[in-house]
Design a protein around this motif. Structure first.
Motif, PDB file in Angstrom:
ATOM      1  N   TYR A 172       0.712  -1.221  -0.070  1.00  0.00           N
ATOM      2  CA  TYR A 172       0.017   0.042  -0.030  1.00  0.00           C
ATOM      3  C   TYR A 172       0.840   1.317  -0.057  1.00  0.00           C
ATOM      4  N   LEU A 173       0.457   2.291  -0.652  1.00  0.00           N
ATOM      5  CA  LEU A 173       1.010   3.605  -0.881  1.00  0.00           C
ATOM      6  C   LEU A 173       0.298   4.168   0.311  1.00  0.00           C
ATOM      7  N   ILE A 208       1.500  10.154   0.755  1.00  0.00           N
ATOM      8  CA  ILE A 208       1.876  10.705  -0.690  1.00  0.00           C
ATOM      9  C   ILE A 208       1.670  12.147  -0.723  1.00  0.00           C
ATOM     10  N   ARG A 252       2.445   8.718  -8.979  1.00  0.00           N
ATOM     11  CA  ARG A 252       3.122   7.498  -8.924  1.00  0.00           C
ATOM     12  C   ARG A 252       2.878   6.590  -9.952  1.00  0.00           C
TER      13      ARG A 252
END
Ligand code: TYD
Length: 137
Positions: free
Chosen positions: A42-43, A46, A52
């Motif tokens: 998971y990101l 940000i 991305r």
């Protein structure tokens, strides 16, 4: 997978269990999605305005979920582009192999959950757009 198109990529409605204490959504191998999950990542955190992705995968399938907040995913098969706004934790975007993807417009606090069909393998990435276009023809 050279011959895939952005029209092979779709929003999947996940099971959603309502509960007065909160909701649960479930993803099951080969039931919700047409592959076996071998990896999840998971990101998060940000920075505003960040983008991305910017790559394609040769064999990897993925389900991308906005577990929290929202962001846009732009898909490109070398021919056609489609942009999806993900902003519901009970929806996932299925991305088949051979699709260039870019993720942007992350809201503050957004969490991008990715369920993937293969383990991490840098050799599966195409990170150069011109090489991607050549790969698709
Ligand atoms: P990348 O997939 O390029 O990120 P994004 O598409 O979100 O911009 O991954 C960034 C880096 O993180 C990559 O160079 C190596 C590392 N990474 C792993 O080690 N394992 C993983 O499963 C992933 C997805 C990334």
């Amino acid at each position: 997978m050279k011959i895939t198109s952005v029209y092979d990529c779709t929003i999947i409605e996940l099971d959603k269990h309502h509960h007065k204490k909160g909701n649960i959504s479930v993803v099951e191998n080969r039931k919700t999605i047409p592959f076996e999950i071998k990896r999840a990542y998971y990101l998060y955190d940000i920075p505003g305005g960040e983008s991305r992705g910017g790559h394609a995968h040769k064999e990897l399938s993925q389900l991308i979920i906005a577990a929290s907040g929202s962001f846009s995913v732009t898909l490109d098969d070398g021919n056609v582009k489609r942009t999806f706004l993900l902003n519901r934790p009970y929806q996932g975007l299925l991305i088949v192999p051979g699709i260039w993807r870019t993720l942007d417009d992350f809201s503050s606090g957004a969490v991008c959950l990715v369920l993937a069909s293969e383990k991490y393998d840098e050799m599966d990435y195409i990170r150069d757009y011109q090489k991607f276009v050549t790969y698709k023809v």
